[in-house]
Design a protein around this motif. Structure first.
Motif, PDB file in Angstrom:
ATOM      1  N   THR A   3       0.820  -1.221   0.000  1.00 39.12           N
ATOM      2  CA  THR A   3       0.000   0.000   0.000  1.00 39.12           C
ATOM      3  C   THR A   3       0.854   1.272   0.000  1.00 39.12           C
ATOM      4  OG1 THR A   3      -0.117  -0.181   2.382  1.00 39.12           O
ATOM      5  CG2 THR A   3      -1.992  -1.045   1.135  1.00 39.12           C
ATOM      6  N   ASN A   4       2.149   1.122   0.305  1.00 41.63           N
ATOM      7  CA  ASN A   4       3.013   2.311   0.312  1.00 41.63           C
ATOM      8  C   ASN A   4       3.638   2.468  -1.082  1.00 41.63           C
ATOM      9  OD1 ASN A   4       5.138   4.119   0.574  1.00 41.63           O
ATOM     10  ND2 ASN A   4       5.611   3.490   2.670  1.00 41.63           N
ATOM     11  N   PRO A   5       3.255   3.521  -1.816  1.00 43.94           N
ATOM     12  CA  PRO A   5       3.743   3.627  -3.204  1.00 43.94           C
ATOM     13  C   PRO A   5       5.257   3.732  -3.311  1.00 43.94           C
ATOM     14  CG  PRO A   5       2.511   5.596  -2.540  1.00 43.94           C
ATOM     15  CD  PRO A   5       2.329   4.598  -1.444  1.00 43.94           C
ATOM     16  N   PHE A   6       5.924   4.240  -2.262  1.00 43.51           N
ATOM     17  CA  PHE A   6       7.389   4.330  -2.335  1.00 43.51           C
ATOM     18  C   PHE A   6       8.044   2.942  -2.290  1.00 43.51           C
ATOM     19  CE2 PHE A   6       9.010   8.856  -1.153  1.00 43.51           C
ATOM     20  CZ  PHE A   6       8.300   9.375  -2.226  1.00 43.51           C
ATOM     21  N   LEU A   7       7.263   1.925  -1.850  1.00 40.97           N
ATOM     22  CA  LEU A   7       7.831   0.576  -1.726  1.00 40.97           C
ATOM     23  C   LEU A   7       7.309  -0.364  -2.803  1.00 40.97           C
ATOM     24  CD1 LEU A   7       7.538   0.170   2.150  1.00 40.97           C
ATOM     25  CD2 LEU A   7       9.546   0.845   0.816  1.00 40.97           C
ATOM     26  N   ASP A   8       6.449   0.139  -3.655  1.00 42.21           N
ATOM     27  CA  ASP A   8       5.789  -0.724  -4.633  1.00 42.21           C
ATOM     28  C   ASP A   8       6.592  -0.737  -5.936  1.00 42.21           C
ATOM     29  OD1 ASP A   8       4.149  -1.987  -6.408  1.00 42.21           O
ATOM     30  OD2 ASP A   8       2.324  -0.932  -5.799  1.00 42.21           O
ATOM     31  N   GLY A  13       8.103   3.179 -11.952  1.00 41.09           N
ATOM     32  CA  GLY A  13       8.122   3.813 -13.280  1.00 41.09           C
ATOM     33  C   GLY A  13       7.364   5.128 -13.265  1.00 41.09           C
ATOM     34  N   GLU A  14       6.207   5.108 -12.603  1.00 38.31           N
ATOM     35  CA  GLU A  14       5.391   6.332 -12.497  1.00 38.31           C
ATOM     36  C   GLU A  14       6.150   7.409 -11.698  1.00 38.31           C
ATOM     37  OE1 GLU A  14       1.942   5.298 -10.089  1.00 38.31           O
ATOM     38  OE2 GLU A  14       2.313   7.130  -8.969  1.00 38.31           O
ATOM     39  N   ASP A  19      12.096  12.473 -15.470  1.00 41.45           N
ATOM     40  CA  ASP A  19      12.527  13.354 -14.371  1.00 41.45           C
ATOM     41  C   ASP A  19      11.516  14.457 -14.044  1.00 41.45           C
ATOM     42  OD1 ASP A  19      13.019  14.977 -16.544  1.00 41.45           O
ATOM     43  OD2 ASP A  19      14.925  15.721 -15.788  1.00 41.45           O
ATOM     44  N   ALA A  20      10.373  14.494 -14.763  1.00 41.97           N
ATOM     45  CA  ALA A  20       9.459  15.641 -14.602  1.00 41.97           C
ATOM     46  C   ALA A  20       8.822  15.694 -13.205  1.00 41.97           C
ATOM     47  CB  ALA A  20       8.380  15.584 -15.672  1.00 41.97           C
ATOM     48  N   ARG A  21       8.365  14.527 -12.686  1.00 44.15           N
ATOM     49  CA  ARG A  21       7.687  14.553 -11.387  1.00 44.15           C
ATOM     50  C   ARG A  21       8.647  15.038 -10.295  1.00 44.15           C
ATOM     51  NH1 ARG A  21       6.585  11.883  -6.478  1.00 44.15           N
ATOM     52  NH2 ARG A  21       8.574  10.845  -6.804  1.00 44.15           N
ATOM     53  N   TYR A 229       3.063  20.975  -5.427  1.00 46.35           N
ATOM     54  CA  TYR A 229       3.752  19.926  -4.677  1.00 46.35           C
ATOM     55  C   TYR A 229       2.832  18.729  -4.453  1.00 46.35           C
ATOM     56  CZ  TYR A 229       6.436  17.621  -1.031  1.00 46.35           C
ATOM     57  OH  TYR A 229       7.142  16.693  -0.305  1.00 46.35           O
ATOM     58  N   LEU A 230       1.605  19.005  -4.018  1.00 49.86           N
ATOM     59  CA  LEU A 230       0.690  17.915  -3.665  1.00 49.86           C
ATOM     60  C   LEU A 230       0.352  17.033  -4.865  1.00 49.86           C
ATOM     61  CD1 LEU A 230      -1.688  19.857  -1.270  1.00 49.86           C
ATOM     62  CD2 LEU A 230      -0.223  17.917  -0.673  1.00 49.86           C
ATOM     63  N   ALA A 231       0.315  17.620  -6.043  1.00 54.77           N
ATOM     64  CA  ALA A 231      -0.034  16.832  -7.241  1.00 54.77           C
ATOM     65  C   ALA A 231       1.019  15.770  -7.540  1.00 54.77           C
ATOM     66  CB  ALA A 231      -0.225  17.751  -8.445  1.00 54.77           C
ATOM     67  N   THR A 232       2.197  15.886  -6.922  1.00 54.29           N
ATOM     68  CA  THR A 232       3.258  14.892  -7.146  1.00 54.29           C
ATOM     69  C   THR A 232       3.283  13.845  -6.041  1.00 54.29           C
ATOM     70  OG1 THR A 232       4.959  16.056  -5.869  1.00 54.29           O
ATOM     71  CG2 THR A 232       4.709  16.699  -8.192  1.00 54.29           C
ATOM     72  N   ASN A 233       2.368  13.946  -5.062  1.00 58.55           N
ATOM     73  CA  ASN A 233       2.421  13.035  -3.914  1.00 58.55           C
ATOM     74  C   ASN A 233       1.567  11.793  -4.192  1.00 58.55           C
ATOM     75  OD1 ASN A 233       2.113  11.699  -1.449  1.00 58.55           O
ATOM     76  ND2 ASN A 233       2.545  13.577  -0.333  1.00 58.55           N
ATOM     77  N   PRO A 234       2.226  10.629  -4.312  1.00 56.14           N
ATOM     78  CA  PRO A 234       1.480   9.435  -4.736  1.00 56.14           C
ATOM     79  C   PRO A 234       0.668   8.776  -3.632  1.00 56.14           C
ATOM     80  CG  PRO A 234       3.766   8.878  -4.305  1.00 56.14           C
ATOM     81  CD  PRO A 234       3.648  10.359  -4.068  1.00 56.14           C
ATOM     82  N   LYS A 235       0.723   9.289  -2.401  1.00 60.71           N
ATOM     83  CA  LYS A 235       0.086   8.516  -1.322  1.00 60.71           C
ATOM     84  C   LYS A 235      -1.411   8.789  -1.170  1.00 60.71           C
ATOM     85  CE  LYS A 235       0.868  11.263   2.847  1.00 60.71           C
ATOM     86  NZ  LYS A 235       1.502  11.328   4.149  1.00 60.71           N
ATOM     87  N   TYR A 236      -1.901   9.878  -1.753  1.00 62.09           N
ATOM     88  CA  TYR A 236      -3.308  10.208  -1.544  1.00 62.09           C
ATOM     89  C   TYR A 236      -4.218   9.448  -2.517  1.00 62.09           C
ATOM     90  CZ  TYR A 236      -1.160  14.149   0.907  1.00 62.09           C
ATOM     91  OH  TYR A 236      -0.407  14.911   1.745  1.00 62.09           O
TER      92      TYR A 236
END
Ligand code: SAM
Length: 280
Positions: A3-8, A13-14, A19-21, A229-236
């Motif tokens: 469930t944690n996108p940083f660990l998935d 790739g996303e 390098d844009a995000r 900033y928030l638009a780049t946060n994958p956890k929401y």
């Protein structure tokens, strides 16, 4: 299910396939910073304070999880080692770092794609290793830190950098009102390697010589700036079309909030460690 996108692995790739995000995330955040040392310069100060190279010109320096090369460039400019290697799992970011860091006469500079769990470095080859804001992408960051220890020469120095587990909680509260009611309850992106556990993760394989915590404060000028900033946060869990789209996210925030500056904080932790092989 992860469930944690940083660990998935399926979401890397996303996150880092181009390098844009990372570029827009860093730019929006750095524009908001009102307190806290620039991290690359702080890394150099800590390396020097703990005598990486002990007064001589450093041999090999590695910037592990180098991303777009922001720290790598400062390491090149300020430490001028003989050899500087940027390593990152993402080919797109390796290419971006190579482009952004450019050429530094007197320093042999190279960038390699590689996984910090299996560093493309011989044993005892590196005098200074930096790993900034990347270890929380590992489910087992202790394994990556052990790899860093393996790569260090006896007495070599590692500077490891991470964020507090509750970083930017004021932004979570902002998103919780109207956009994602669970925003404050998702697992922290920094859950596996954060300011509260980084030193303990390091102690099994290196001698921790310093731990510094520094509060960084940010003030986003308005909802539009926060949305960048928030638009780049994958956890929401946002309505379709908002993640990755600052304009649409800003419009959604405006529906729920009166426009105003938004303050938030993150405590940055620096762990300086020395290769234990140097102790014998
Ligand atoms: C937030 S960026 C940090 C970049 C840079 N260190 C900085 O401070 O700006 C995290 C980086 O870690 C990299 N990364 C994630 N998992 C990795 C792994 N297993 N091995 C090497 N790099 C990894 C990502 O590709 C990304 O470039």
């Amino acid at each position: 299910m992860i469930t944690n996108p940083f660990l998935d692995p399926d979401r890397q790739g996303e996150l880092y396939g181009h390098d844009a995000r990372l570029a827009s995330r860093s730019t929006a955040l750095m524009r908001a910073r009102t307190a806290g040392r620039p991290v690359p310069e702080a890394i150099v100060q800590l390396a020097q304070a703990h005598q990486a190279g002990a007064g001589r010109r450093l041999g090999l320096v590695a910037d592990i999880g180098c991303g777009r090369g922001t720290s790598t460039r400062v390491l090149a400019e300020q430490l001028r080692p003989q050899r500087l290697l940027g390593i990152d799992a993402s080919p797109a970011l390796v290419a971006a770092a190579r482009r952004r860091v450019g050429h530094h006469p007197g320093t042999q500079l190279a960038f390699l794609q590689g996984d910090f769990h299996h560093l493309p470095l011989p044993d005892a080859s590196c005098e200074l290793a930096v790993a900034a804001f990347c270890l929380y992408h590992s489910p087992e960051p202790g394994r990556a830190i052990a790899e860093i220890a393996r790569s260090l020469v006896p007495g070599g120095i590692a500077v490891l950098v991470t964020k507090a587990i509750d970083s930017y909680k004021e932004l979570d509260a902002l998103v919780a009102a109207g956009l994602d009611p669970r925003a404050e309850r998702h697992e922290s992106l920094y859950a596996t390697a954060h300011g509260g556990n980084l030193a303990d993760l390091t102690k099994p394989t290196m001698d921790v010589v310093a731990i510094e915590h520094e509060e960084h404060r940010f003030e986003f000028s308005d909802l539009d700036h926060a949305a960048e900033y928030l638009a780049t946060n994958p956890k929401y869990d946002l309505a379709p079309g908002l993640y990755g789209n600052p304009g649409a996210l800003a419009a959604a925030l405006h529906e729920w909030h009166v426009d105003k500056p938004i303050a938030t904080t993150s405590v940055i932790t620096y762990v300086v460690a020395r290769s234990e092989r140097g102790q014998s």
